[in-house]
Design a protein around this motif. Structure first.
Motif, PDB file in Angstrom:
ATOM      1  N   THR A  39       6.194   9.862   3.759  1.00  0.00           N
ATOM      2  CA  THR A  39       5.570  11.186   3.726  1.00  0.00           C
ATOM      3  C   THR A  39       4.171  11.145   4.332  1.00  0.00           C
ATOM      4  O   THR A  39       3.403  12.078   4.154  1.00  0.00           O
ATOM      5  N   GLU A  40       3.856  10.048   5.028  1.00  0.00           N
ATOM      6  CA  GLU A  40       2.503   9.824   5.550  1.00  0.00           C
ATOM      7  C   GLU A  40       1.480   9.921   4.431  1.00  0.00           C
ATOM      8  O   GLU A  40       0.351  10.357   4.622  1.00  0.00           O
ATOM      9  N   CYS A  41       1.898   9.567   3.237  1.00  0.00           N
ATOM     10  CA  CYS A  41       1.087   9.580   2.017  1.00  0.00           C
ATOM     11  C   CYS A  41       0.746  10.997   1.541  1.00  0.00           C
ATOM     12  O   CYS A  41      -0.049  11.155   0.607  1.00  0.00           O
ATOM     13  N   VAL A  42       1.328  12.024   2.159  1.00  0.00           N
ATOM     14  CA  VAL A  42       1.136  13.395   1.670  1.00  0.00           C
ATOM     15  C   VAL A  42       1.652  13.436   0.229  1.00  0.00           C
ATOM     16  O   VAL A  42       2.712  12.932  -0.073  1.00  0.00           O
ATOM     17  N   ASN A  78      -4.952  10.383   3.707  1.00  0.00           N
ATOM     18  CA  ASN A  78      -4.549   9.723   4.947  1.00  0.00           C
ATOM     19  C   ASN A  78      -3.541   8.623   4.635  1.00  0.00           C
ATOM     20  O   ASN A  78      -3.559   8.064   3.536  1.00  0.00           O
ATOM     21  N   PRO A  79      -2.704   8.265   5.595  1.00  0.00           N
ATOM     22  CA  PRO A  79      -1.739   7.187   5.369  1.00  0.00           C
ATOM     23  C   PRO A  79      -2.449   5.857   5.099  1.00  0.00           C
ATOM     24  O   PRO A  79      -3.239   5.385   5.920  1.00  0.00           O
ATOM     25  N   GLU A  99       0.804  -1.222   0.000  1.00  0.00           N
ATOM     26  CA  GLU A  99       0.000   0.000   0.000  1.00  0.00           C
ATOM     27  C   GLU A  99       0.837   1.272   0.000  1.00  0.00           C
ATOM     28  O   GLU A  99       0.330   2.349  -0.297  1.00  0.00           O
ATOM     29  N   CYS A 100       2.110   1.182   0.331  1.00  0.00           N
ATOM     30  CA  CYS A 100       2.947   2.377   0.474  1.00  0.00           C
ATOM     31  C   CYS A 100       3.372   2.912  -0.888  1.00  0.00           C
ATOM     32  O   CYS A 100       4.131   2.261  -1.608  1.00  0.00           O
ATOM     33  N   PRO A 101       2.927   4.122  -1.246  1.00  0.00           N
ATOM     34  CA  PRO A 101       3.281   4.685  -2.556  1.00  0.00           C
ATOM     35  C   PRO A 101       4.752   5.107  -2.653  1.00  0.00           C
ATOM     36  O   PRO A 101       5.259   5.306  -3.749  1.00  0.00           O
ATOM     37  N   ASN A 102       5.423   5.231  -1.519  1.00  0.00           N
ATOM     38  CA  ASN A 102       6.832   5.643  -1.513  1.00  0.00           C
ATOM     39  C   ASN A 102       7.794   4.471  -1.334  1.00  0.00           C
ATOM     40  O   ASN A 102       8.996   4.690  -1.205  1.00  0.00           O
ATOM     41  N   THR A 103       7.278   3.256  -1.281  1.00  0.00           N
ATOM     42  CA  THR A 103       8.074   2.060  -0.984  1.00  0.00           C
ATOM     43  C   THR A 103       8.939   2.266   0.261  1.00  0.00           C
ATOM     44  O   THR A 103      10.098   1.865   0.307  1.00  0.00           O
ATOM     45  N   ALA A 104       8.359   2.882   1.259  1.00  0.00           N
ATOM     46  CA  ALA A 104       9.067   3.159   2.512  1.00  0.00           C
ATOM     47  C   ALA A 104       8.997   1.986   3.486  1.00  0.00           C
ATOM     48  O   ALA A 104       9.723   1.959   4.462  1.00  0.00           O
ATOM     49  N   GLN A 124       7.254  18.708   0.953  1.00  0.00           N
ATOM     50  CA  GLN A 124       8.565  18.974   0.358  1.00  0.00           C
ATOM     51  C   GLN A 124       9.342  17.667   0.162  1.00  0.00           C
ATOM     52  O   GLN A 124      10.007  17.481  -0.856  1.00  0.00           O
ATOM     53  N   LYS A 125       9.242  16.769   1.138  1.00  0.00           N
ATOM     54  CA  LYS A 125       9.891  15.465   1.008  1.00  0.00           C
ATOM     55  C   LYS A 125       9.288  14.696  -0.169  1.00  0.00           C
ATOM     56  O   LYS A 125      10.001  14.095  -0.959  1.00  0.00           O
ATOM     57  N   PHE A 126       7.960  14.729  -0.292  1.00  0.00           N
ATOM     58  CA  PHE A 126       7.267  14.086  -1.410  1.00  0.00           C
ATOM     59  C   PHE A 126       7.784  14.635  -2.737  1.00  0.00           C
ATOM     60  O   PHE A 126       8.108  13.872  -3.649  1.00  0.00           O
ATOM     61  N   GLN A 127       7.863  15.968  -2.858  1.00  0.00           N
ATOM     62  CA  GLN A 127       8.328  16.573  -4.102  1.00  0.00           C
ATOM     63  C   GLN A 127       9.758  16.140  -4.427  1.00  0.00           C
ATOM     64  O   GLN A 127      10.066  15.844  -5.581  1.00  0.00           O
TER      65      GLN A 127
END
Length: 85
Positions: free
Chosen positions: A39-42, A47-48, A18-23, A74-77
């Motif tokens: 990024t808490e899905c930001v 929501n995460p 489910e993690c879009p950032n592969t974190a 900013q981390k997401f970007q």
């Protein structure tokens, strides 16, 4: 804040895909969240997603990694930009 998976994790494999950032990845005993990638899905969702799919509620905000929504965005970007390189 980045998120954190507590040791009560049962390794059900619900959060990782489910993690879009592969974190999220498997740690020594339980799944772990890389705070540099979370990024808490930001930037993706309201929501995460890992929290919403966790059947035993062992994913919490990490009190050692306090970040506001602007910092998370900013981390997401930065992550999205690095992905394109």
């Amino acid at each position: 804040m980045a998120l954190k998976i507590l040791e009560g994790c049962i390794n059900c494999d619900m959060c990782e895909p489910e993690c879009p950032n592969t974190a999220i990845s498997m740690g020594e005993k339980v799944y772990e969240i890389n705070p540099d990638l979370c990024t808490e899905c930001v930037g993706f969702y309201d929501n995460p997603t890992c929290i919403s799919v966790c059947p035993i509620d062992v994913i919490i905000t990490d009190p050692d990694r306090v970040e506001d929504k602007d910092t998370l965005y900013q981390k997401f970007q930065k992550l999205v930009h690095e992905d394109k390189i």
